[in-house]
Design a protein around this motif. Sequence first.
Motif, PDB file in Angstrom:
ATOM      1  N   LEU A   1       0.766  -1.107   0.183  1.00 42.88           N
ATOM      2  CA  LEU A   1      -0.044   0.081  -0.084  1.00 42.88           C
ATOM      3  C   LEU A   1       0.876   1.275  -0.069  1.00 42.88           C
ATOM      4  O   LEU A   1       0.421   2.166  -0.546  1.00 42.88           O
ATOM      5  N   PHE A   2       2.039   1.209   0.673  1.00 44.97           N
ATOM      6  CA  PHE A   2       2.893   2.203   0.765  1.00 44.97           C
ATOM      7  C   PHE A   2       3.527   2.470  -0.734  1.00 44.97           C
ATOM      8  O   PHE A   2       3.619   3.848  -1.213  1.00 44.97           O
ATOM      9  N   ARG A   3       3.726   1.444  -1.589  1.00 46.43           N
ATOM     10  CA  ARG A   3       4.089   1.664  -2.838  1.00 46.43           C
ATOM     11  C   ARG A   3       3.111   2.299  -3.594  1.00 46.43           C
ATOM     12  O   ARG A   3       3.561   3.147  -4.406  1.00 46.43           O
ATOM     13  N   LEU A   4       1.906   1.851  -3.511  1.00 47.18           N
ATOM     14  CA  LEU A   4       0.817   2.586  -4.234  1.00 47.18           C
ATOM     15  C   LEU A   4       0.286   4.068  -3.672  1.00 47.18           C
ATOM     16  O   LEU A   4       0.139   4.980  -4.677  1.00 47.18           O
ATOM     17  N   LYS A   5       0.533   4.096  -2.536  1.00 50.98           N
ATOM     18  CA  LYS A   5      -0.036   5.630  -1.985  1.00 50.98           C
ATOM     19  C   LYS A   5       1.270   6.547  -1.343  1.00 50.98           C
ATOM     20  O   LYS A   5       0.660   7.737  -1.463  1.00 50.98           O
ATOM     21  N   GLN A   6       2.223   5.957  -1.120  1.00 51.93           N
ATOM     22  CA  GLN A   6       3.509   6.658  -0.614  1.00 51.93           C
ATOM     23  C   GLN A   6       2.722   7.472   0.750  1.00 51.93           C
ATOM     24  O   GLN A   6       3.536   8.332   1.093  1.00 51.93           O
ATOM     25  N   THR A   7       1.920   6.431   1.512  1.00 50.53           N
ATOM     26  CA  THR A   7       1.862   6.851   2.960  1.00 50.53           C
ATOM     27  C   THR A   7       1.312   5.734   3.506  1.00 50.53           C
ATOM     28  O   THR A   7       0.667   4.637   2.872  1.00 50.53           O
ATOM     29  N   VAL A   8       1.257   5.650   4.821  1.00 52.30           N
ATOM     30  CA  VAL A   8       0.897   4.420   5.773  1.00 52.30           C
ATOM     31  C   VAL A   8      -0.220   4.914   6.520  1.00 52.30           C
ATOM     32  O   VAL A   8      -0.625   4.229   7.389  1.00 52.30           O
ATOM     33  N   PHE A   9      -0.872   6.128   6.436  1.00 54.11           N
ATOM     34  CA  PHE A   9      -1.747   6.546   7.271  1.00 54.11           C
ATOM     35  C   PHE A   9      -3.269   5.908   6.812  1.00 54.11           C
ATOM     36  O   PHE A   9      -3.529   5.887   5.699  1.00 54.11           O
TER      37      PHE A   9
END
Lengths: 187, 99
Positions: B82-90
Motif C-alpha cells: 500500500l505504501f508503494r501505491l499511495k506513498q503513505t501509511v496513514f
Amino acid sequence: MHEIFFYFLVALTALSSLSVVLGRNPVNGAMSMILALVGTAGLFAMLGSYMLAALQILVYAGAVMVLFVFIIMLIDIPATAAYRHHWGTLVAAILSTLTLGGGLTFLFLAPEFRQSMPDIAGAASNGSGLVFSSQAVAYGAGLMGKYMLLVQVIGILLLVAMVGVIVVSKDLRATNSGKSLPTPPSN
Amino acid sequence: MMLSHYLIVSGILFSIGFLGVLLRKNTLVVLMSLELMLNAVNLLFVAFSRYNLSLDGSIFVFFSITVAAAEVAVGLAIVVALFRLKQTVFVDAFNEMKN
C-alpha cells in the motif's frame, strides 16, 4: 518478594504498552513494544511457563519486532499528526476503551476468580486433559501427541502466509512486460 | 498471586491495545496494537492454564504465537504494498473499498 516482582513486571508492561499506543515516534513505539513483550514473558515465567517465556522472547521480541523495526525504517513516514483528529472518533475511542477496560476489570473481580494459584506439585491427571508442567518435555509430548494435527495445520498456514507475502510484495507493475496496471483514482 | 491479578492485567493490556487500534493513524502502530491485544489474550490463556493445572491452554499459546507471526508477515507485506501505491501509511488514505 514475589509480589514486588509481579507489580514491577505489570508496571513495565503497562507503561511500555501505553508508550506504544500514545508515543509519536514509531521507532520508539517498536522499542517500547519489545519491553512490553519482555514484561509479558516475565509474567509467563512467574506463572511457571518458562518454555513460553523463552518462546515469547525468541519469536515475538526477536523475530516479529525485528521485522517491524525493519519495515518502519524502510518506510519513510512523513511527520504529520499521529492521532485521528476527528473529535467523534477520538471521543468514541476513549469511551469504548474505558467501557471495555472497566467491564473486563469488573468481570475479573468476581469472587470465583479470586482464588490463589494451586500448587504445581499437586497436579494430577483429571480425565483427558494434559497436566500442567513447567518442563519443556510436557509441551513436546502435547504438541507431538494430542495436537499433532493442529501442528500440521499450522505448518500449512505458515506456508500459505509465506506464499501470500511473496505474491503481495512482488511488484506486479514491473513484471507486467512493460504494461502498467491502471492507476487508482486519486481522491 | 491470585488468578484475578493476572486476569485484570490481561484486561488492561487488551484495553490499551484496543485504544491504539482505534486512536492511531499510522498503520504500523495499529498492527503493533493488534499484537498487544493478542499478547494480552496469551497471558489470559497461560493464567487459566496454570490455575486449572491443565497444559492445553499453554499449548494453545504456541499456536496463537505462530498465527500472530504469520499475521504480522502478511500485514507488513500489505502495508509495504500500500505504501508503494499511495506513498503513505496513514489509515485515512486507504479508502478504496468505500465507494
